[in-house]
Structures are given as structure tokens and as C-alpha cells.
Write an enzyme that holds these catalytic residues in place. Sequence first.
Site, PDB file in Angstrom:
ATOM      1  CD1 TRP A   1      -2.411  -1.725   0.098  1.00 36.23           C
ATOM      2  CD2 TRP A   1      -3.076  -1.090   2.152  1.00 36.23           C
ATOM      3  NE1 TRP A   1      -3.561  -2.406   0.404  1.00 36.23           N
ATOM      4  CE2 TRP A   1      -3.990  -2.040   1.659  1.00 36.23           C
ATOM      5  CE3 TRP A   1      -3.288  -0.554   3.433  1.00 36.23           C
ATOM      6  CZ2 TRP A   1      -5.102  -2.455   2.396  1.00 36.23           C
ATOM      7  CZ3 TRP A   1      -4.387  -0.976   4.162  1.00 36.23           C
ATOM      8  CH2 TRP A   1      -5.286  -1.910   3.650  1.00 36.23           C
TER       9      TRP A   1
ATOM     10  CD  GLU B   1       8.185  -4.342  -6.602  1.00 32.75           C
ATOM     11  OE1 GLU B   1       6.966  -4.493  -6.691  1.00 32.75           O
ATOM     12  OE2 GLU B   1       8.703  -3.491  -5.868  1.00 32.75           O
TER      13      GLU B   1
ATOM     14  N   GLY C   1       4.750   2.056 -10.865  1.00 34.91           N
ATOM     15  CA  GLY C   1       3.885   3.232 -10.862  1.00 34.91           C
ATOM     16  C   GLY C   1       3.867   3.983 -12.185  1.00 34.91           C
TER      17      GLY C   1
ATOM     18  CB  SER D   1       2.635  -1.167 -14.053  1.00 35.41           C
ATOM     19  OG  SER D   1       3.170   0.119 -13.789  1.00 35.41           O
TER      20      SER D   1
ATOM     21  N   GLY E   1       1.391  -2.614  -6.253  1.00 35.37           N
ATOM     22  CA  GLY E   1       1.359  -1.328  -5.551  1.00 35.37           C
ATOM     23  C   GLY E   1       0.014  -0.661  -5.754  1.00 35.37           C
ATOM     24  N   GLY E   2      -0.044   0.248  -6.734  1.00 34.46           N
ATOM     25  CA  GLY E   2      -1.241   1.070  -6.971  1.00 34.46           C
ATOM     26  C   GLY E   2      -2.550   0.294  -6.994  1.00 34.46           C
TER      27      GLY E   2
END
Length: 249
Positions: A13, A169, A175, A211, A232-233
Amino acid sequence: MTALRTPVIAGNWKMHHDPASTRLFFERFLALHAPRTDLTVIVFPPTISLEAARLVVGERADVQLGVQNVHWESAGAFTGEISADMAMAAGARYSLVGHSERRQLFGETDADVARKTRAVLAAGLTPVVCVGETLEERRAGRANDVVDRQLSQVLEAVLDASGLVIAYEPVWAIGTGETASPDDAQAMHASIRAQLASASNAAIPILYGGSVKPQNTATLLAQRDIDGVLVGGASVDPQSFAAICATDA
Ligand code: PGA
């Protein structure tokens, strides 16, 4: 991914969701995501929201919690830091280590990442060690060397690599909406797998991050050496995270 390894869907998060919105997230997410025994789900909330998460997740053993960062010492005069022992006592079972934002924005070195990994293992948590190259490094043809160097320091620092989880990653994919092509991701995962094999016979999970979205999860998980995803997002929203967790692995 091969049948030997249980897929992992992890949500980082970052600095999103205070305790109140953490409760809301999990109420919605748990209503959408029925327990699955063929999948491990891990959520990394901000540490201040860990307790709120723990209370809502309660008995759902299929959903695990982690912290995003720890200090390598177990206690002491380190204002603003938390230790792996504290994270364990507060209900975390995993810790991210060496996320590229920690490396780039907070100056974490490979040596720091190695020390933290050791501390996380010593506390009984599972480290999710993040590695990955920048765009510049990839363009210069150095992606494999960079990841090899990042991983080597960790492997040298731990006595037993079998308790590790690795997340590849590529920094340029985080992102940005850019994802490594499944072939490129697979190639890097295979090279990480080979490096890990020299340190341990265990089936060490290697996650892909950068992503990841509901639309690209299945293709990524279909790759032989991709054992899961670090999101993530798209993990901040309960619906998109539940959609990712519903992917056939
Ligand atoms: P992203 O982040 O999914 O928003 O690209 C991944 C990560 O930083 O772990």
C-alpha cells in the site's frame, strides 16, 4: 508458475490508508475475496494501520499481514524506526526489504538490505526482498548484473536462504503503467532462480512487481518462473485487488 510453488499475491500500500480507511478496505475486500487454499494473500499496510488491519482480518488465515520496512537492530535509539521483533509482536508475518523507493528515496544500500533481511529472519518474519534495475541500467545492458549484485549481498548475509521470498521489480515499471514484457520478466526470473539454486535447494517464491493490474496478472502468472505478484497502486482499491486475487493461477 510450476505446480510446486503456491502463488502469492501481495499488496504494497505504500503511504496509503490510515486506520479508518484500512478497516473499510478490509471490510470490502474480505466480502469480495472468499478464502482460497491455493493462494497466499499478503497485505503490507503502513505500520500505523497494521493493528486496524489485524482486527478486521481476524481469523482469515488466508490473508497475511506485513510491514513495509524495519530497522536492522531489535531496539535502541533510532527515532522513527521500528524493529522486526516489534512488527512480529504487532501481528506482522512478512516484511518488505529493500523496496526500490527505500533504496532510491531513503538511501538504502545493498549492505543495509542484507542487514535488514537478516534481522527480519531472526525475528521469525518472512522477508520479501525487492530487487530490480533502473531504466538506465537496463538500457546499458546491466540489468542482470545489477540484480545479481543486489541478490548476492543478501545471499551472503543469510545462513539459510530457504526462508526468503524475492520480488523482482524493475524500477522503470513501478507506478508508470509500464510492465516488463512477460518474456523479459520470465528471463529475469529464470536468472534469479538459477542464482538462488546455488544457495538453496528450497522452492523460493519469486514475485514480479511493477504496474501489475487485474488485466495483466494472468499472463504474468502463466510464466514458468513467476510465482506471484507484488502489487502497488492496484492493491489500494479493494475491488481491483480482489480482481487480482481472483486470477486463476
Ligand atoms: P505499482 O508498484 O504496482 O504501483 O507499479 C509496485 C511496487 O512498488 O511494489
